[in-house]
Design a protein around this motif. Structure first.
Motif, PDB file in Angstrom:
ATOM      1  N   LEU A 257     -10.917  -8.546   3.144  1.00 18.80           N
ATOM      2  CA  LEU A 257     -11.293  -8.592   1.730  1.00 18.80           C
ATOM      3  C   LEU A 257     -10.059  -8.827   0.875  1.00 18.80           C
ATOM      4  N   ASP A 258     -10.231  -9.590  -0.183  1.00 19.49           N
ATOM      5  CA  ASP A 258      -9.147  -9.783  -1.147  1.00 19.49           C
ATOM      6  C   ASP A 258      -9.135  -8.630  -2.144  1.00 19.49           C
ATOM      7  N   LEU A 259      -8.971  -7.463  -1.609  1.00 17.35           N
ATOM      8  CA  LEU A 259      -8.844  -6.238  -2.390  1.00 17.35           C
ATOM      9  C   LEU A 259      -7.873  -5.331  -1.643  1.00 17.35           C
ATOM     10  N   SER A 260      -7.226  -4.439  -2.358  1.00 19.98           N
ATOM     11  CA  SER A 260      -6.312  -3.510  -1.710  1.00 19.98           C
ATOM     12  C   SER A 260      -7.100  -2.439  -0.968  1.00 19.98           C
ATOM     13  N   ALA A 261      -6.457  -1.867   0.049  1.00 17.75           N
ATOM     14  CA  ALA A 261      -7.090  -0.792   0.804  1.00 17.75           C
ATOM     15  C   ALA A 261      -7.405   0.392  -0.098  1.00 17.75           C
ATOM     16  N   ARG A 262      -6.565   0.618  -1.082  1.00 16.77           N
ATOM     17  CA  ARG A 262      -6.802   1.729  -2.011  1.00 16.77           C
ATOM     18  C   ARG A 262      -8.090   1.535  -2.797  1.00 16.77           C
ATOM     19  N   GLU A 263      -8.420   0.294  -3.137  1.00 18.88           N
ATOM     20  CA  GLU A 263      -9.640   0.026  -3.889  1.00 18.88           C
ATOM     21  C   GLU A 263     -10.890   0.099  -3.009  1.00 18.88           C
ATOM     22  N   VAL A 264     -10.752  -0.221  -1.736  1.00 19.58           N
ATOM     23  CA  VAL A 264     -11.909  -0.298  -0.846  1.00 19.58           C
ATOM     24  C   VAL A 264     -12.240   1.045  -0.214  1.00 19.58           C
ATOM     25  N   ALA A 265     -11.216   1.814   0.148  1.00 17.56           N
ATOM     26  CA  ALA A 265     -11.416   3.045   0.928  1.00 17.56           C
ATOM     27  C   ALA A 265     -12.441   4.013   0.334  1.00 17.56           C
ATOM     28  N   PRO A 266     -12.470   4.258  -0.982  1.00 18.61           N
ATOM     29  CA  PRO A 266     -13.432   5.240  -1.499  1.00 18.61           C
ATOM     30  C   PRO A 266     -14.888   4.835  -1.294  1.00 18.61           C
TER      31      PRO A 266
END
Length: 341
Positions: A257-266
């Motif tokens: 995904l073109d998103l950071s892990a911090r944005e996806v993890a929750p």
């Protein structure tokens, strides 16, 4: 300063030590005057405790041998509610499971025999998961019937109302009752379930308790079967994932995904998130179908690169066709816009 209630409990606990208490010594231990102690003793007697006064120069008090707590005044519904609350406390996340079990044992000992029997009939398992669904209500009589059959190892006969059955015409012939070897009554995230061996399907089944209407009499006794995995929590979690075996999703895929892990993890639930570059991450997740998994990945509103397997890529293609068709026929209101008049 102790409250009157806590003081009464202290007096009672001291008397239950099985010894004679001189009045002055007991008053000093409770830190009250002899007059206040006499009033407390009178209150305990009014509540049904047999406390004997000992005469003599060092007169005092004794709790008569064989004294028991007076029966607690619960009606049938209150007894069921109490049993359910204490047995399901383990799913509250408050770490009070052991204390709740001890409390249930204590309460059971002071209930009248008739209500003790009803309490013994109710045996449930409480589970919890990461997400809580909408709760449903089940009649106490249904819970007692299901749990009683589990405890007695009796085959349950019941009518089961599914969504499909609700859509059937009233003129359609009634379906025969289900015949199930009842093994577990389980509460999980606000809903109640019966787990048992369906004699007509020859397989384990999970039934919503709020859709069950028990029939009487119950069937014959049965010998308990071994539950797959021998653990009710693992079994139920696997079934809810659509798996007949291990507690894993039947469809597992991997994307970038073109998103950071911090944005996806929750929002990844039980998925595995790994940062691979600034603003990019790898996500491995599962679902009950490839289409559902593709849709779950798509909800992150970011560019997606499918790593595999091919079934996941094909599911994205199916969704693209459907979404394209939906877009070409669009004309409804946008999210947040005023509805058409």
């Amino acid at each position: 300063m102790t409250t009157a209630t806590s003081r009464l409990l202290l007096v009672l606990s001291l008397l239950q030590l099985g010894r004679d208490w001189p009045g002055q010594a007991l008053a000093e231990r409770v830190a009250v005057s002899p007059r206040t102690l006499r009033r407390d003793i009178d209150h305990l007697r009014e509540m049904g405790y047999r406390i004997r006064a000992i005469k003599g120069p060092h007169g005092g008090y004794r709790l008569e041998a064989g004294s028991e707590l007076p029966p607690l005044l619960f009606d049938d519904e209150q007894a069921v509610a109490l049993a359910v609350a204490l047995q399901t406390a383990t799913a509250s996340g408050a770490g009070i499971g052991e204390a709740a079990a001890r409390a249930l044992t204590t309460v059971r000992q002071v209930l009248p025999a008739r209500l003790r029997h009803r309490l013994d009939q109710l045996e449930v398992t409480a589970l919890s998961s990461a997400e809580r669904g909408a709760s449903t209500e089940v009649e106490p009589a249904v819970l007692l019937a299901l749990s009683g059959a589990v405890r007695a190892r009796h085959v349950l006969r019941f009518d089961y109302t599914t969504d499909a059955a609700r859509q059937r015409s009233r003129a359609a012939p009634a379906l025969p009752p289900r015949r199930v070897e009842a093994h577990h009554v389980v509460t999980r995230d606000g809903r109640w379930y019966l787990v048992g061996w369906d004699l007509d399907r020859g397989d384990w089944r999970v039934f919503r308790a709020d859709r069950i209407t028990p029939r009487t009499p119950t069937g014959p006794r049965f010998a308990p079967r071994e539950l797959p995995g021998n653990d009710i929590g693992t079994f139920l979690s696997a079934r809810f994932k659509g798996s007949d075996g291990a507690d894993v999703w039947p469809c597992i895929g991997e994307v970038v995904l073109d998103l950071s892990a911090r944005e996806v993890a929750p929002f990844a639930a039980d998925g595995i998130v790994e940062a691979i570059a600034p603003g990019r991450c790898r996500l491995v997740a599962g679902s009950w179908s490839w289409t559902a998994l593709a849709a779950a990945f798509g909800r992150f509103d970011a560019d997606i690169e499918v790593i595999g397997p091919t079934e996941l890529a094909e599911a994205f293609a199916r969704l693209a066709r459907r979404y394209g068709h939906a877009a070409s026929g669009s004309g409804g209101a946008r999210c947040g816009a005023a509805p058409p008049r």
